[in-house]
Design a protein around this motif. Structure first.
Motif, PDB file in Angstrom:
ATOM      1  N   ILE A  65      61.306 179.053  -9.831  1.00 50.52           N
ATOM      2  CA  ILE A  65      60.190 178.170 -10.197  1.00 50.52           C
ATOM      3  C   ILE A  65      59.730 177.319  -9.017  1.00 50.52           C
ATOM      4  N   ASP A  66      60.649 176.881  -8.155  1.00 51.79           N
ATOM      5  CA  ASP A  66      60.246 176.085  -6.994  1.00 51.79           C
ATOM      6  C   ASP A  66      59.384 176.905  -6.042  1.00 51.79           C
ATOM      7  N   LYS A  67      59.769 178.150  -5.816  1.00 54.27           N
ATOM      8  CA  LYS A  67      58.962 179.025  -4.956  1.00 54.27           C
ATOM      9  C   LYS A  67      57.613 179.319  -5.606  1.00 54.27           C
ATOM     10  N   PHE A  68      57.614 179.444  -6.926  1.00 61.55           N
ATOM     11  CA  PHE A  68      56.370 179.666  -7.651  1.00 61.55           C
ATOM     12  C   PHE A  68      55.420 178.479  -7.480  1.00 61.55           C
ATOM     13  N   LEU A  69      55.951 177.273  -7.609  1.00 64.95           N
ATOM     14  CA  LEU A  69      55.131 176.075  -7.432  1.00 64.95           C
ATOM     15  C   LEU A  69      54.605 175.964  -6.001  1.00 64.95           C
ATOM     16  N   GLU A  70      55.420 176.352  -5.018  1.00 63.46           N
ATOM     17  CA  GLU A  70      54.960 176.374  -3.620  1.00 63.46           C
ATOM     18  C   GLU A  70      53.819 177.377  -3.461  1.00 63.46           C
TER      19      GLU A  70
END
Length: 81
Positions: A65-70
């Motif tokens: 999810i963090d990579k998705f938000l980035e």
């Protein structure tokens, strides 16, 4: 057709029409649309076709999810330039 979206998040595998076919229709309406495709399946032919048809990228489930938000932030910066 009446609305525009900053980002479209769409699955490759859908019940009525696969995501790649939907992507083609979206790009006809708005060639600048930012479409991120997601998939839980390893259908390399559909993934390659999606990228060829203009998908911003294809994420494989499950995704971080963090990579998705980035990635969302990156697409927003790109569309503002």
């Amino acid at each position: 057709k009446e609305k525009s979206f900053d980002i479209i998040l769409m699955d490759i595998k859908m019940p009525t029409m696969n995501g790649v076919e939907a992507l083609k229709h979206i790009k006809k309406i708005s060639s600048e649309a930012v479409v991120i495709m997601i998939t839980a399946y390893s259908q390399e032919d559909l993934i390659k076709e999606a990228l060829h048809e203009g998908a911003f990228c294809v994420l494989k489930k499950p995704f971080d999810i963090d990579k998705f938000l980035e990635l969302i932030e990156k697409t927003c910066k790109k569309s503002n330039n």
